[in-house]
Design a protein around this motif. Sequence first.
Motif, PDB file in Angstrom:
ATOM      1  N   UNK A 328     -12.844  21.282  12.670  1.00  0.00           N
ATOM      2  CA  UNK A 328     -12.666  19.400  13.107  1.00  0.00           C
ATOM      3  C   UNK A 328     -12.419  18.478  12.101  1.00  0.00           C
ATOM      4  N   UNK A 329     -13.298  18.374  11.012  1.00  0.00           N
ATOM      5  CA  UNK A 329     -12.546  17.836   9.624  1.00  0.00           C
ATOM      6  C   UNK A 329     -11.703  17.703   9.478  1.00  0.00           C
ATOM      7  N   UNK A 330     -10.320  18.405   9.608  1.00  0.00           N
ATOM      8  CA  UNK A 330      -9.323  18.204   9.151  1.00  0.00           C
ATOM      9  C   UNK A 330      -8.047  17.930  10.322  1.00  0.00           C
ATOM     10  N   UNK A 331      -8.240  18.770  11.844  1.00  0.00           N
ATOM     11  CA  UNK A 331      -7.880  18.383  13.017  1.00  0.00           C
ATOM     12  C   UNK A 331      -8.692  17.350  13.840  1.00  0.00           C
ATOM     13  N   UNK A 332      -9.586  17.353  13.584  1.00  0.00           N
ATOM     14  CA  UNK A 332     -10.168  16.415  14.845  1.00  0.00           C
ATOM     15  C   UNK A 332     -10.979  17.671  16.363  1.00  0.00           C
ATOM     16  N   UNK A 333     -10.609  18.507  16.322  1.00  0.00           N
ATOM     17  CA  UNK A 333     -10.696  19.638  16.932  1.00  0.00           C
ATOM     18  C   UNK A 333     -11.685  21.343  17.139  1.00  0.00           C
ATOM     19  N   UNK A 334     -12.784  21.531  17.892  1.00  0.00           N
ATOM     20  CA  UNK A 334     -13.005  22.168  17.510  1.00  0.00           C
ATOM     21  C   UNK A 334     -13.144  23.646  19.068  1.00  0.00           C
ATOM     22  N   UNK A 335     -13.179  24.271  19.156  1.00  0.00           N
ATOM     23  CA  UNK A 335     -13.195  25.153  19.826  1.00  0.00           C
ATOM     24  C   UNK A 335     -14.521  25.187  21.251  1.00  0.00           C
TER      25      UNK A 335
END
Length: 357
Positions: A328-335
């Motif tokens: 999430x820190x790297x991409x702003x995304x969490x499954x």
Amino acid sequence: MRRICRLGTGSMNVTTTRTALVTGVAGFIGFHLARRLLADGWVVIGIDGMTDYYDVRLKQARLTQLRGAGGEGTNAFRFHEVMLEDAARIAEIFGEAKPDTVVHLAAQAGVRYSLENPRAYIDSNLTGTFNVMEGVRESAPRHFLAASTSSVYGANTEMPFGETDRTDHPITLYAATKKANEAMLHSYAHLWNLPTTAFRFFTVYGPWGRPDMALFKFVKAILAGEPIDIYGEGRMKRDFTYIDDLIESVTRLIETPPEAGKPVEGIDDSLSPAAPWRVVNIGGGQPVGLLPFIETIERELGREAIRNMLPMQKGDVRETVASADLLQALTGYRPGTTVEEGVQRFVAWYRDYYAIG
């Protein structure tokens, strides 16, 4: 993704297309990734050995989809049927492709199969990965990404699994080869300054999945009125990751090559102190028990399973849970796709693919 480049002082725009080389392109994850990249405007060079570990017709059907996604009469998707162990041919393909990005997904998969045919894992996962690494060394792409697995956490018992946790105790040969891959990738990242990301997948499932995976096997057996084998008496938990969530994570990570000496601040980053190398979990951190998972399938199918309760198999672990903080820190995304949504989509695909009413 297409980039517009301006040349000289005139107003002419020149459009260039990025090229990704994807190994294991006819496999479950490779197919979904290639389809997404093609939709985003990439040229995709695909490699697959088309082995008969499972029904080759399913792999061929995936390739048919990709050829259509690449556009008839175009060269957006190019496929090479070749085993990774063929070093000369792999080197030739890399030399021709000159990819911007390499995503290495090809491997001998399956935890339980590694008990039956361990040599296949040495040939594909070690020798094959080395040949891909040599291709990357020669072509020097902007980013090299490679699949690892949550199985590398092995006998760890503290949850959730974090990327900086020790992974010194793999309990299957499959996990050991993937742990070795991570170390091999690190050495090349250091020696040749190759930005490299290894991602650890957590129980990926969804449409076009492999027939040896639990969801596929359960659906097939329940529809046929046959018993399903439930290992560990159903007390196991898994951090199920829906395929679309995984692909979204990978495509975002492609745009985040690691830079030596530039860790993410305020988080436990796995960035190497000696190389542009990082390992990232891809999982949502929301484990589901095996029995609730089966109950979800039963509700979707409108049928009850005939349950064959069995003890734990060699190499199985009780629970997997991913820490998704670094992702999430790297991409702003969490499954975040729920098991209910994911199972529904898989069953719809399964009924359509096998023409089951």
